[in-house]
Write a protein that holds these residues in place. Structure first.
Motif, PDB file in Angstrom:
ATOM      1  N   THR A 443       0.853  -1.161  -0.019  1.00  0.00           N
ATOM      2  CA  THR A 443       0.113  -0.220  -0.065  1.00  0.00           C
ATOM      3  C   THR A 443       1.013   1.214  -0.125  1.00  0.00           C
ATOM      4  OG1 THR A 443      -1.856  -1.195   1.333  1.00  0.00           O
ATOM      5  CG2 THR A 443      -1.823   1.163   1.357  1.00  0.00           C
ATOM      6  N   LEU A 444       1.985   1.266   0.675  1.00  0.00           N
ATOM      7  CA  LEU A 444       2.766   2.360   0.746  1.00  0.00           C
ATOM      8  C   LEU A 444       3.456   2.536  -0.663  1.00  0.00           C
ATOM      9  CD1 LEU A 444       4.783   1.854   4.226  1.00  0.00           C
ATOM     10  CD2 LEU A 444       2.852   3.352   3.649  1.00  0.00           C
ATOM     11  N   GLY A 445       3.831   1.387  -1.488  1.00  0.00           N
ATOM     12  CA  GLY A 445       4.265   1.807  -2.764  1.00  0.00           C
ATOM     13  C   GLY A 445       3.156   2.266  -3.574  1.00  0.00           C
ATOM     14  N   GLN A 446       1.891   1.950  -3.527  1.00  0.00           N
ATOM     15  CA  GLN A 446       0.927   2.416  -4.214  1.00  0.00           C
ATOM     16  C   GLN A 446       0.493   3.919  -4.018  1.00  0.00           C
ATOM     17  OE1 GLN A 446      -1.348   0.831  -6.526  1.00  0.00           O
ATOM     18  NE2 GLN A 446      -0.352  -1.308  -6.399  1.00  0.00           N
ATOM     19  N   LEU A 447       0.746   4.318  -2.825  1.00  0.00           N
ATOM     20  CA  LEU A 447       0.697   5.661  -2.621  1.00  0.00           C
ATOM     21  C   LEU A 447       1.786   6.689  -3.369  1.00  0.00           C
ATOM     22  CD1 LEU A 447       0.206   5.982   1.338  1.00  0.00           C
ATOM     23  CD2 LEU A 447      -1.229   7.030  -0.295  1.00  0.00           C
ATOM     24  N   LEU A 448       2.881   6.127  -3.829  1.00  0.00           N
ATOM     25  CA  LEU A 448       3.960   7.029  -4.488  1.00  0.00           C
ATOM     26  C   LEU A 448       3.858   6.526  -6.025  1.00  0.00           C
ATOM     27  CD1 LEU A 448       7.040   6.091  -2.516  1.00  0.00           C
ATOM     28  CD2 LEU A 448       6.010   8.410  -2.628  1.00  0.00           C
ATOM     29  N   ALA A 449       2.913   5.594  -6.638  1.00  0.00           N
ATOM     30  CA  ALA A 449       2.766   5.434  -7.958  1.00  0.00           C
ATOM     31  C   ALA A 449       2.352   6.628  -8.787  1.00  0.00           C
ATOM     32  CB  ALA A 449       1.806   3.897  -8.166  1.00  0.00           C
ATOM     33  N   PRO A 450       1.243   7.196  -8.524  1.00  0.00           N
ATOM     34  CA  PRO A 450       0.627   8.186  -9.000  1.00  0.00           C
ATOM     35  C   PRO A 450       1.743   9.471  -9.220  1.00  0.00           C
ATOM     36  CG  PRO A 450      -0.904   7.371  -7.444  1.00  0.00           C
ATOM     37  CD  PRO A 450       0.402   6.773  -7.126  1.00  0.00           C
ATOM     38  N   ALA A 451       2.511   9.703  -8.324  1.00  0.00           N
ATOM     39  CA  ALA A 451       3.485  10.589  -8.084  1.00  0.00           C
ATOM     40  C   ALA A 451       4.494  10.546  -9.411  1.00  0.00           C
ATOM     41  CB  ALA A 451       4.169  11.168  -6.782  1.00  0.00           C
ATOM     42  N   VAL A 452       4.932   9.270  -9.360  1.00  0.00           N
ATOM     43  CA  VAL A 452       5.813   8.854 -10.557  1.00  0.00           C
ATOM     44  C   VAL A 452       5.393   8.967 -11.762  1.00  0.00           C
ATOM     45  CG1 VAL A 452       7.591   7.099 -11.060  1.00  0.00           C
ATOM     46  CG2 VAL A 452       6.996   7.267  -8.710  1.00  0.00           C
ATOM     47  N   GLU A 453       4.120   8.791 -12.014  1.00  0.00           N
ATOM     48  CA  GLU A 453       3.631   8.778 -13.397  1.00  0.00           C
ATOM     49  C   GLU A 453       3.384  10.360 -13.856  1.00  0.00           C
ATOM     50  OE1 GLU A 453      -0.357   7.185 -15.993  1.00  0.00           O
ATOM     51  OE2 GLU A 453      -0.511   7.460 -13.860  1.00  0.00           O
ATOM     52  N   THR A 454       3.179  11.231 -12.522  1.00  0.00           N
ATOM     53  CA  THR A 454       2.792  12.522 -12.833  1.00  0.00           C
ATOM     54  C   THR A 454       4.227  13.120 -13.413  1.00  0.00           C
ATOM     55  OG1 THR A 454       1.051  12.458 -11.355  1.00  0.00           O
ATOM     56  CG2 THR A 454       2.193  14.720 -11.850  1.00  0.00           C
TER      57      THR A 454
END
Length: 527
Positions: A443-454
């Protein structure tokens, strides 16, 4: 942890994920444009939490990833229910959840920096899309509901771009079986050239076109909601995009080369496209370097009036300086210290956050697959330390198996004898009992995923800004069943007309009017 890219500054990064430390100081010469500031802020966040971002969940036990989390986070995450983790992921809290302030700050920063994904629905498990009533029945043939949703929304946007730019021709790159091309040509009456590198898919697309023409000939008066189809099939071309070629040499022969004459360049030579006019270029889920290559061709080719691209497979982007540009594409992002993204980080950017949130809320059995794979990795490494990250695929329904069944399949795929590996030991049982911790770490990794795509998409937008083009990022699809839902639109003329609400398109829960993801000044009008 993971495969850190060379050149990433050590800064505040330690062997442990920081627990709410202040953001790193901004680099000198802070960018002035909002999108540049956002990119810089994302990089600072990712730099702080790079150990978490670059971690492979399958190494959860072999590298003791749980112990590398901040001590203040561990008790709260270990006792959290899946529903509470879903609340943390969605920013809506959770029943009885008491999160440390540093964890809440991390989650809030990640959500604030990720680009708005435009999901208007309340949190609930993702539901599969149904057949699109807004597509003509003949255009729904051979097309899965998810793709129906995508081609209908992207097609409407391309029609608006066509009207705004005066272009009636569209070049659909990476057209596959031609579903989008058929909707643009038969459904919207646009002239379409479909480019696909796989000759087999080109043949299949042409076969589907012929089927549709035959059906249309049987009942020419057949209409859907008052809009008859146009008997105008797309033109299909088998060819590969050459990222390094001058814009007048857009295509290479397909790989492997097929029969027939060499493909003509749909962008044409110095005079424009093959019919002497300008074109729109689109690509739905352009894999890896295809999106950056198309943007470079757009920048170099006066024959292209506008582009509308949906990227995917960010982990396949080239990052070496000597290769054609993939990431970073813009000078703005390339100049920011710490902008490098590891393979693992780029892979994380492809995650389906909304789907994962739905699985957490529904207590899906899919959640056990993370723990299964981490335990299997531990068994493989114990049996043969030379075997690591083998990319095993025990099957789509592996989560429905018992762990011994799953492990036997995985060990066989790894070239190991399952009979020689104890699957019912106390150590294996102890690892399986930590499934809740593995899910929390994911879940913590999922939190960062949209920021990387952005960050990746901002890099492309900034590249276009640097060339002086008008551009915007639009959350066009429902992210629950189309995770890569952000469309990058760029044109040589202002986009206000193309992105404005269009009354004739109607308004419904399935086909909402286009919405600006940010203020027009920030995202659409180049300064």
């Amino acid at each position: 942890m993971g495969d850190d890219m060379p050149g990433v500054p050590a800064g505040p990064v330690t062997s442990r994920v920081p627990g709410g430390a202040a953001m790193a100081a901004a680099p000198q010469g802070r960018p002035q444009r909002p999108e540049q500031r956002r990119a810089a802020d994302i990089i600072r966040l990712l730099t702080l939490y790079r150990p978490l971002l670059d971690a492979f969940v399958i190494d959860f036990f072999t590298e003791d990833l749980w112990a590398q989390l901040p001590a203040a986070w561990q008790p709260a995450l270990a006792s959290a229910t899946p529903v509470q983790l879903a609340g943390l992921l969605g920013g809506r809290g959770g029943p009885g959840a008491a999160w440390p302030l540093s964890l809440l700050a991390f989650a809030a920063a990640a959500r604030a920096l990720g680009f708005p994904r435009g999901c208007p629905c309340p949190p609930c498990p993702p539901c599969p899309p149904c057949q699109s009533s807004r597509l003509h029945p003949l255009l729904r043939r051979h097309v899965k509901p998810k793709k129906q949703h995508e081609i209908q929304r992207l097609g409407k946007l391309l029609r608006r771009l066509s009207r705004a730019t005066g272009c009636q021709r569209v070049v659909d790159v990476g057209a596959g079986q031609g579903h989008l091309s058929r909707f643009l040509a038969f459904g919207l009456g646009l002239g379409v050239t479909a480019v696909e590198s796989d000759g087999r898919l080109v043949g299949l697309a042409e076969r589907f076109d012929r089927e549709l023409l035959r059906e249309l000939g049987k009942s020419r008066a057949l209409a859907h909601r008052g809009h008859p189809l146009t008997p105008r099939a797309p033109q299909h071309i088998a060819g590969r995009l050459d990222p390094a070629a001058p814009w007048g040499e857009f295509l290479l022969p397909p790989d492997p080369p097929g029969p027939g004459p060499a493909a003509r360049n749909p962008l044409g030579g110095p005079g424009g496209s093959e019919d002497g006019g300008r074109v729109l270029v689109t690509a739905l889920h352009a894999c890896g370097d295809l999106s950056p290559a198309l943007l470079c061709h757009f920048a170099r080719s006066p024959a292209v009036a506008a582009v509308a691209l949906v990227g995917c497979c960010y982990m396949k982007l080239s990052t070496a300086p000597q290769q054609p540009p993939g990431y970073p594409l813009s000078a703005s992002v390339a100049a920011l210290p710490g902008h490098q993204l590891s393979y693992r980080a780029r892979e994380a950017a492809c995650h389906a956050l909304e789907e994962y949130q739905g699985r957490l809320r529904g207590g899906s059995a899919h959640l056990r697959a993370h723990c299964y794979r981490a335990v299997l990795e531990s068994l493989i490494r114990a049996a043969d330390p030379g075997k690591r990250h083998l990319g095993l695929q025990p099957g789509r329904k592996a989560h429905t198996l018992s762990f011994p069944q799953y492990a036997q399949l995985g060990l066989s795929l790894a070239g190991l004898d399952p009979a020689g590996v104890p699957l019912d030991s106390g150590a294996v049982g102890a690892m399986l009992e930590q499934q809740h911790k593995v899910v929390a770490f994911c879940t913590l990794g999922q939190l960062l995923a949209p920021a990387v795509e952005t960050l990746i998409l901002l890099d492309r937008l900034l590249y276009l800004r640097e060339q002086g083009f008008h551009c915007a990022l639009v959350p066009l699809f429902n992210p629950r069943f189309s995770p890569r839902n952000l469309v990058l639109v760029a044109a040589r003329t202002p986009l206000a007309t193309a992105l404005a609400k269009d009354a004739e398109d109607g308004h419904s829960s399935e086909d909402e009017d286009l919405e600006e993801a940010e203020s027009p000044r920030e995202w659409q009008n180049p300064q």
